[in-house]
Write a protein that holds these residues in place. Structure first.
Motif, PDB file in Angstrom:
ATOM      1  N   ASN A 120      32.791  -1.138 -10.224  1.00 49.29           N
ATOM      2  CA  ASN A 120      34.077  -1.430  -9.566  1.00 49.29           C
ATOM      3  C   ASN A 120      33.874  -1.832  -8.112  1.00 49.29           C
ATOM      4  OD1 ASN A 120      35.539  -0.870 -11.859  1.00 49.29           O
ATOM      5  ND2 ASN A 120      35.626   1.317 -11.412  1.00 49.29           N
ATOM      6  N   TYR A 121      32.644  -1.706  -7.633  1.00 47.92           N
ATOM      7  CA  TYR A 121      32.339  -2.081  -6.252  1.00 47.92           C
ATOM      8  C   TYR A 121      31.688  -3.459  -6.278  1.00 47.92           C
ATOM      9  CZ  TYR A 121      33.053   2.893  -5.419  1.00 47.92           C
ATOM     10  OH  TYR A 121      33.578   4.159  -5.356  1.00 47.92           O
ATOM     11  N   THR A 122      32.236  -4.390  -5.532  1.00 45.28           N
ATOM     12  CA  THR A 122      31.818  -5.790  -5.615  1.00 45.28           C
ATOM     13  C   THR A 122      30.310  -5.977  -5.508  1.00 45.28           C
ATOM     14  OG1 THR A 122      33.876  -6.298  -4.537  1.00 45.28           O
ATOM     15  CG2 THR A 122      32.284  -8.093  -4.700  1.00 45.28           C
ATOM     16  N   ASN A 123      29.699  -5.313  -4.529  1.00 43.01           N
ATOM     17  CA  ASN A 123      28.291  -5.599  -4.274  1.00 43.01           C
ATOM     18  C   ASN A 123      27.334  -4.504  -4.712  1.00 43.01           C
ATOM     19  OD1 ASN A 123      27.335  -8.114  -3.323  1.00 43.01           O
ATOM     20  ND2 ASN A 123      28.773  -7.911  -1.626  1.00 43.01           N
ATOM     21  N   PHE A 124      27.837  -3.540  -5.448  1.00 47.61           N
ATOM     22  CA  PHE A 124      26.980  -2.455  -5.923  1.00 47.61           C
ATOM     23  C   PHE A 124      26.962  -2.502  -7.448  1.00 47.61           C
ATOM     24  CE2 PHE A 124      28.667  -1.257  -1.851  1.00 47.61           C
ATOM     25  CZ  PHE A 124      27.587  -0.736  -1.179  1.00 47.61           C
ATOM     26  N   ASN A 125      25.785  -2.532  -8.014  1.00 48.04           N
ATOM     27  CA  ASN A 125      25.660  -2.711  -9.461  1.00 48.04           C
ATOM     28  C   ASN A 125      24.655  -1.714 -10.036  1.00 48.04           C
ATOM     29  OD1 ASN A 125      27.181  -5.328  -9.349  1.00 48.04           O
ATOM     30  ND2 ASN A 125      25.401  -5.876  -8.109  1.00 48.04           N
ATOM     31  N   VAL A 126      24.416  -1.885 -11.342  1.00 49.89           N
ATOM     32  CA  VAL A 126      23.359  -1.111 -11.998  1.00 49.89           C
ATOM     33  C   VAL A 126      22.278  -2.100 -12.436  1.00 49.89           C
ATOM     34  CG1 VAL A 126      22.777   0.392 -13.935  1.00 49.89           C
ATOM     35  CG2 VAL A 126      24.988   0.643 -12.791  1.00 49.89           C
ATOM     36  N   LEU A 127      21.069  -1.913 -11.937  1.00 52.11           N
ATOM     37  CA  LEU A 127      19.949  -2.795 -12.262  1.00 52.11           C
ATOM     38  C   LEU A 127      19.105  -2.154 -13.360  1.00 52.11           C
ATOM     39  CD1 LEU A 127      20.737  -4.367  -9.729  1.00 52.11           C
ATOM     40  CD2 LEU A 127      18.348  -4.366  -9.043  1.00 52.11           C
ATOM     41  N   CYS A 128      19.043  -2.808 -14.501  1.00 48.78           N
ATOM     42  CA  CYS A 128      18.282  -2.257 -15.625  1.00 48.78           C
ATOM     43  C   CYS A 128      17.063  -3.137 -15.892  1.00 48.78           C
ATOM     44  CB  CYS A 128      19.157  -2.197 -16.870  1.00 48.78           C
ATOM     45  SG  CYS A 128      20.646  -1.225 -16.640  1.00 48.78           S
ATOM     46  N   ASN A 129      15.914  -2.602 -15.547  1.00 44.74           N
ATOM     47  CA  ASN A 129      14.636  -3.293 -15.687  1.00 44.74           C
ATOM     48  C   ASN A 129      14.139  -3.114 -17.127  1.00 44.74           C
ATOM     49  OD1 ASN A 129      11.856  -3.319 -13.353  1.00 44.74           O
ATOM     50  ND2 ASN A 129      12.175  -4.469 -15.213  1.00 44.74           N
ATOM     51  N   LEU A 130      14.161  -4.183 -17.923  1.00 48.04           N
ATOM     52  CA  LEU A 130      13.857  -4.040 -19.348  1.00 48.04           C
ATOM     53  C   LEU A 130      12.374  -3.793 -19.603  1.00 48.04           C
ATOM     54  CD1 LEU A 130      16.110  -6.700 -21.080  1.00 48.04           C
ATOM     55  CD2 LEU A 130      16.550  -4.289 -20.717  1.00 48.04           C
ATOM     56  N   GLN A 131      12.111  -2.928 -20.578  1.00 46.10           N
ATOM     57  CA  GLN A 131      10.738  -2.614 -20.970  1.00 46.10           C
ATOM     58  C   GLN A 131      10.301  -3.644 -22.014  1.00 46.10           C
ATOM     59  OE1 GLN A 131       9.970   1.076 -23.229  1.00 46.10           O
ATOM     60  NE2 GLN A 131       8.792   1.706 -21.468  1.00 46.10           N
ATOM     61  N   ALA A 176      28.706   2.186 -16.285  1.00 45.59           N
ATOM     62  CA  ALA A 176      28.105   1.643 -15.061  1.00 45.59           C
ATOM     63  C   ALA A 176      29.012   1.917 -13.857  1.00 45.59           C
ATOM     64  CB  ALA A 176      27.874   0.140 -15.226  1.00 45.59           C
ATOM     65  N   GLU A 177      30.318   1.832 -14.095  1.00 47.37           N
ATOM     66  CA  GLU A 177      31.275   2.096 -13.007  1.00 47.37           C
ATOM     67  C   GLU A 177      31.142   3.536 -12.502  1.00 47.37           C
ATOM     68  OE1 GLU A 177      32.176   0.712 -15.870  1.00 47.37           O
ATOM     69  OE2 GLU A 177      33.301  -1.131 -15.484  1.00 47.37           O
ATOM     70  N   GLU A 178      31.079   4.472 -13.460  1.00 44.16           N
ATOM     71  CA  GLU A 178      31.036   5.898 -13.076  1.00 44.16           C
ATOM     72  C   GLU A 178      29.745   6.267 -12.356  1.00 44.16           C
ATOM     73  OE1 GLU A 178      33.071   8.789 -16.151  1.00 44.16           O
ATOM     74  OE2 GLU A 178      32.161   7.085 -17.183  1.00 44.16           O
ATOM     75  N   ILE A 179      28.618   5.783 -12.873  1.00 46.55           N
ATOM     76  CA  ILE A 179      27.350   6.199 -12.252  1.00 46.55           C
ATOM     77  C   ILE A 179      27.201   5.578 -10.859  1.00 46.55           C
ATOM     78  CG2 ILE A 179      25.782   4.431 -13.254  1.00 46.55           C
ATOM     79  CD1 ILE A 179      23.778   6.813 -13.671  1.00 46.55           C
ATOM     80  N   THR A 180      27.678   4.342 -10.707  1.00 47.92           N
ATOM     81  CA  THR A 180      27.613   3.708  -9.385  1.00 47.92           C
ATOM     82  C   THR A 180      28.506   4.465  -8.404  1.00 47.92           C
ATOM     83  OG1 THR A 180      27.326   1.590 -10.490  1.00 47.92           O
ATOM     84  CG2 THR A 180      27.816   1.504  -8.157  1.00 47.92           C
TER      85      THR A 180
END
Lengths: 144, 182
Positions: A90-101, A44-48
């Motif tokens: 690693n960015y406080t306000n940037f994340n990865v949002l995973c919408n579950l199926q 998640a850190e790398e893709i963000t």
């Protein structure tokens, strides 16, 4: 006789084509994420970071692709009938949002904030967070 | 360049000197649209819409990925993204505006007008939207609906399917905002 045979053939052909068109038209929108092969596995850190550093380049790489993303659960939400797992970066306000199926109901998940998970889903792009749809949890050592 | 744009959006194209304590964020807003015709009804939902409001000046910004709309039929998804919206060329729709006469301290729900610019396919239109705002502790919920005229955004519908797609699209939205503090 030959003309009659040809007519039957044409009528059958038109019928089959019509049925095929109706079938295509009514094909429900679904993504078979379970059987889909991922393009890559990334944290998640790398893709963000890649979207923040160069959104255009990251969009070209990941948009519309099946990706396995692993990271630590920051939050689990149920908003607008949608289950979402938010992975921290690693960015406080940037994340990865995973919408579950999942079916449209509040899923009693045994997951906890702080747990490390791997999720497979379709990357849609970047807003304030990296957006994944059609996600499912993957059983890997990262889930421990 | 993109990083600068992101930061600009986050700090809220978001206008100047305001601190984050005045800002509220909805990361998972819902925008849905409906096309009603006698031939067919089409509906799609996007549950990952971003919005930030700044209660110090009542500014609001919204951004959404057009390819994140979910349809019932796969062909609808394909036509929407490839032919009508061309989401590879125009991946995002945005709205930037102001909530008129919004009292952020009011506990009772309030109906307000949001005035601003809606941009789809790089075409911008000034619009006014009625919204109901409710406050629950330190969160705000904004919901409402409005109409979009298809031809305003140069969306080309082939004549063969023109009867299947409404000329005016009903759009609904619902955002739950939480404090945007680090």
């Amino acid at each position: 006789m030959k003309l009659k045979k040809t007519s039957y053939f044409l009528v059958t052909l038109v019928l089959i084509l019509s049925l095929y068109i109706v079938y295509l038209y009514n094909d429900p929108y679904k993504v078979n994420i379970r059987d889909a092969t991922e393009k890559t596995t990334i944290s998640a850190e790398e893709i963000t970071a890649s979207f923040i550093k160069n959104e255009k380049k990251a969009t070209a790489i990941y948009k519309g692709k099946v990706v396995k993303v692993y990271g630590i659960i920051k939050e689990i939400t149920f908003i607008n009938n949608t289950n979402t797992i938010i992975l921290q970066s690693n960015y406080t306000n940037f994340n990865v949002l995973c919408n579950l199926q999942l079916p449209t109901s509040k899923q009693p998940m045994s997951l906890k904030v702080g747990q490390k998970v791997t999720i497979k889903g379709v990357c849609k792009g970047f807003l304030h967070d990296v957006i994944f749809l059609n996600c499912m949890l993957v059983n890997t050592p990262n889930n421990e | 360049m993109n990083r600068i744009l992101i930061l600009l959006f986050v700090s809220f194209s978001l206008l100047g000197s305001n601190t984050k304590s005045n800002q509220f964020i909805a990361r998972q807003g819902q925008v849905s649209f409906f096309s009603y015709t006698t031939a067919e009804n089409i509906e799609a939902k996007n549950n990952q819409v971003l919005s930030i409001i700044d209660v110090s000046n009542n500014e609001i910004a919204i951004s959404m990925l057009m390819n994140a709309f979910i349809f019932k039929k796969s062909l609808m998804y394909e036509h929407f993204n490839e032919s009508y919206i061309e989401s590879d060329l125009y991946p995002k729709a945005t709205f930037k505006g102001q909530i008129l006469d919004f009292d952020s301290s009011q506990v009772e729900s309030q109906t307000r007008i949001v005035k601003g610019t809606l941009t789809i396919r790089n075409i911008s239109k000034e619009i006014e939207i009625k919204t109901i705002i409710t406050k629950d502790n330190n969160t705000y919920i904004l919901e409402g609906d409005f109409e979009i005229v298809v031809k305003d955004f140069d969306i080309k519908i082939p004549p063969i399917v023109a009867s299947n797609i409404a000329k005016i699209i009903t759009t609904k939205f619902r955002f739950e905002y939480e404090s945007y503090e680090e």
